[in-house]
Write an enzyme that holds these catalytic residues in place. Sequence first.
Site, mmCIF file in Angstrom:
data_model
loop_
_atom_site.group_PDB
_atom_site.id
_atom_site.type_symbol
_atom_site.label_atom_id
_atom_site.label_comp_id
_atom_site.label_asym_id
_atom_site.label_seq_id
_atom_site.Cartn_x
_atom_site.Cartn_y
_atom_site.Cartn_z
ATOM 1 N N CYS A 1 23.699 32.526 42.061
ATOM 2 C CA CYS A 1 24.886 33.334 42.338
ATOM 3 C C CYS A 1 24.471 34.715 42.830
ATOM 4 O O CYS A 1 23.719 35.426 42.162
ATOM 5 C CB CYS A 1 25.729 33.457 41.064
ATOM 6 N N CYS B 1 25.499 37.636 40.230
ATOM 7 C CA CYS B 1 24.939 37.775 38.884
ATOM 8 C C CYS B 1 23.893 38.897 38.844
ATOM 9 O O CYS B 1 23.219 39.163 39.844
ATOM 10 C CB CYS B 1 24.302 36.459 38.441
ATOM 11 N N HIS C 1 28.713 35.190 34.346
ATOM 12 C CA HIS C 1 29.151 34.334 35.452
ATOM 13 C C HIS C 1 30.368 33.484 35.077
ATOM 14 O O HIS C 1 31.153 33.091 35.934
ATOM 15 C CB HIS C 1 27.976 33.420 35.845
ATOM 16 N N ASN D 1 40.983 37.695 44.751
ATOM 17 C CA ASN D 1 41.282 36.310 45.089
ATOM 18 C C ASN D 1 40.624 35.458 44.025
ATOM 19 O O ASN D 1 39.402 35.478 43.895
ATOM 20 C CB ASN D 1 40.704 35.935 46.461
ATOM 21 N N SER E 1 35.068 32.228 47.223
ATOM 22 C CA SER E 1 33.925 31.351 47.440
ATOM 23 C C SER E 1 32.907 31.419 46.309
ATOM 24 O O SER E 1 31.872 30.776 46.360
ATOM 25 C CB SER E 1 33.268 31.692 48.781
ATOM 26 N N HIS F 1 32.069 33.591 40.083
ATOM 27 C CA HIS F 1 31.707 34.793 39.324
ATOM 28 C C HIS F 1 32.881 35.775 39.398
ATOM 29 O O HIS F 1 33.352 36.095 40.487
ATOM 30 C CB HIS F 1 30.447 35.436 39.907
ATOM 31 N N HIS G 1 35.207 38.484 40.123
ATOM 32 C CA HIS G 1 35.079 39.674 40.971
ATOM 33 C C HIS G 1 36.350 39.903 41.770
ATOM 34 O O HIS G 1 37.139 38.989 41.988
ATOM 35 C CB HIS G 1 33.892 39.536 41.926
ATOM 36 N N GLN H 1 37.942 42.749 45.069
ATOM 37 C CA GLN H 1 37.489 43.474 46.250
ATOM 38 C C GLN H 1 38.307 44.744 46.417
ATOM 39 O O GLN H 1 39.389 44.887 45.847
ATOM 40 C CB GLN H 1 37.669 42.617 47.506
HETATM 41 O O1 LIG Z 1 35.895 38.372 51.491
HETATM 42 P P1 LIG Z 1 35.860 36.933 51.076
HETATM 43 O O2 LIG Z 1 36.060 36.731 49.601
HETATM 44 O O3 LIG Z 1 34.654 36.201 51.596
HETATM 45 O O4 LIG Z 1 37.109 36.268 51.821
HETATM 46 C C1 LIG Z 1 38.360 35.990 51.261
HETATM 47 O O5 LIG Z 1 39.147 37.166 51.099
HETATM 48 C C2 LIG Z 1 39.475 37.884 52.295
HETATM 49 C C3 LIG Z 1 40.408 39.017 51.951
HETATM 50 O O6 LIG Z 1 41.625 38.577 51.415
HETATM 51 C C4 LIG Z 1 40.083 36.955 53.362
HETATM 52 O O7 LIG Z 1 40.159 37.655 54.577
HETATM 53 C C5 LIG Z 1 39.254 35.681 53.557
HETATM 54 O O8 LIG Z 1 39.950 34.804 54.423
HETATM 55 C C6 LIG Z 1 39.029 35.011 52.206
HETATM 56 O O9 LIG Z 1 38.254 33.834 52.360
#
Ligand SMILES: O=P(O)(O)O[C@H]1O[C@H](CO)[C@@H](O)[C@H](O)[C@H]1O
Lengths: 351, 351
Positions: free
Chosen positions: B52, B55, B116, B156, B164, B167, B169, B171
């Site tokens: 990961c 991590c 994780h 997300n 993806s 873990h 997290h 943004q």
């Molecule tokens: O930045 P990540 O986690 O790779 O990407 C994810 O969040 C982003 C922000 O909402 C989006 O634009 C991506 O389509 C999504 O896969």
Amino acid sequence: MKNFDINEDPHRRFNPLINEWVLVSPHRAKRPWQGQNEVISAETLPKHDPDCYLCPGNVRANGVNNPAYKNSFVFDNDFAALKQDEIIFEEDIKHTFFKAEPEQGISRVVCFSPRHDLTLPEMEVSDIENIVKTWQKEYAELGSIKYINHVQIFENKGSVMGCSNPHPHGQIWAQSSLPTQVEKTHNSLKSYYEKNKRTLLEDYVQAELRVGSRIVIENDHFVALVPFWAIWPYETMIVSKRAISKITDFNAEEVTAYAKILKQLTIKYDNLFSTSFPYSSGIHQAPTDGLDHPEWHFHMHFYPPLLRSATVKKFMVGYEMMGESQRDITPEKSAEIIRQQSDIHYKNEVN
Amino acid sequence: MKNFDINEDPHRRFNPLINEWVLVSPHRAKRPWQGQNEVISAETLPKHDPDCYLCPGNVRANGVNNPAYKNSFVFDNDFAALKQDEIIFEEDIKHTFFKAEPEQGISRVVCFSPRHDLTLPEMEVSDIENIVKTWQKEYAELGSIKYINHVQIFENKGSVMGCSNPHPHGQIWAQSSLPTQVEKTHNSLKSYYEKNKRTLLEDYVQAELRVGSRIVIENDHFVALVPFWAIWPYETMIVSKRAISKITDFNAEEVTAYAKILKQLTIKYDNLFSTSFPYSSGIHQAPTDGLDHPEWHFHMHFYPPLLRSATVKKFMVGYEMMGESQRDITPEKSAEIIRQQSDIHYKNEVN
Ligand SMILES: O=P(O)(O)O[C@H]1O[C@H](CO)[C@@H](O)[C@H](O)[C@H]1O
Ligand SMILES: O=P(O)(O)O[C@H]1O[C@H](CO)[C@@H](O)[C@H](O)[C@H]1O
């Protein structure tokens, strides 16, 4: 400090149809993908599926049998989101925060073909002409109902777009109000027309034809292009060249030209990732409120979810939901990629 | 003809935060589902995953090693959608149809925990307080950069939301412009405040507390509720009771109360379908343009995709994209269902 390069630098583009912006991050298509992959069904479908509630002769959820239809076939949705019941309602104007009103309407399903295994790109142009004529008939018929002011024709294609049956079909939701997205478009078209005495899309299509880089297909009467402000990676829009406000105003030549561009565009889509290409599509055209709408200009949106391959889609999630739509590839690049696809469907390719 | 029953009849509700409508079809939750099912990962995650990139101690895409962090950990996204480069740009005002401008910004990743395998509902309240303090620090730090006028904090969660890496997290995308959705909210909050000298959400929360039916959780300082105009089946919003315009204005008690309601809400979410409940969440708060924003009122949206079970989601597709958002269950019913969930996480349930 460097000069702005629209092909390389993060930027925002403005969508004058709905007055919203989109964030474009051209460089971002390069990031690796370790996330969810979509499941693509590779199974070959039968021409007739005894378990499909859309195939001719089969029985539907409400116990009724479909007729042995030969072209397209329309019926009222058995699980309609809208209902025809007339509802008595007195508006409570005190409700700043709790504003609600009943909505009357009709939801229909349009089977595109008796064949369970055919999608638009695999049909004959004459079959697609039949679908267009069905849309014309439905728009006219539903639109003539007194309380129906908007007729939304759309298609959800592929399980990734919430489609639960591969039998080729679309839907129509007709209702008394202008839905939110249509109202936004309506306002933009109206103020442009009032100012310029031409439709916004009439001028936009001409401007796009001059530039050329976002055009995917052009014929005598229609253009398929990737809008300058597209949000989905391979989003396109089919627009009539002439300012036609609604599908019932198409002449015979335009019906054929529209059927042809629909076939050509969906063939290119299928060829892109050698898969039955998923999307939601929908027609935007004049409200059916009995008024004249010279400001309206027929167009059809295609919103396909795929980004990198047949199994990796673009997720419109956190930032996109809270902030604004964001794309990872420029519309110019996307247009080039779609344009370059063969006009022969990959299943019919002879090597 | 019958009288309008908001619990039974199709209707539209108005969202005064963004001035848009949503179509509600209460009866439609009953339709059968034969469409796509989501894959739910039942795998038990290790506390530390050597593969990961989030991590502690592991190496990231850019070759740098993560520190042996103990609480939360923030770094610049290796595949950032926004860039800090200053771009020279002269606006071409002739571009009615081709309006674009460079956008400067910073994208960061916030690891919520060195572990994780832990998500928000499974963390201690003190751990979540640490995350809140990290958000405060980032909002202050990024917001103080001259060209940054908006700081979007979001998460997300779950592969179905494009995440993806399991873990835990979130943004942060900080940028020079107000993103489209924020600008809409900004305009509504501003005009309400100018008229009433109170924030829209201050009055809305009081109105909701009086009604009660959409409240999910209430503590001394925050309320979690299903908005009257929610679009996602189990959408919620956490709102501060006091008119606080930004996270850096929380006092110590409010930090704790916010951490508590975050834990409680996400526990109820997980218990709903006995699964790690996917969603996108995001904080809406005052712009960081250096001005005072008494009209702004801190709130956090949760947009979860699931509808019927851990594997069946709501598809926002054709009609929703072309027309307007549509929901199949009333917000009141959803609130009741979430509220009734236990406050003990299903994994810790002793039978
Ligand atoms: O930045 P990540 O986690 O790779 O990407 C994810 O969040 C982003 C922000 O909402 C989006 O634009 C991506 O389509 C999504 O896969
Ligand atoms: O009516 P269907 O095909 O069952 O349902 C599909 O299309 C509808 C209209 O876009 C959406 O509301 C549903 O979420 C989707 O699953």
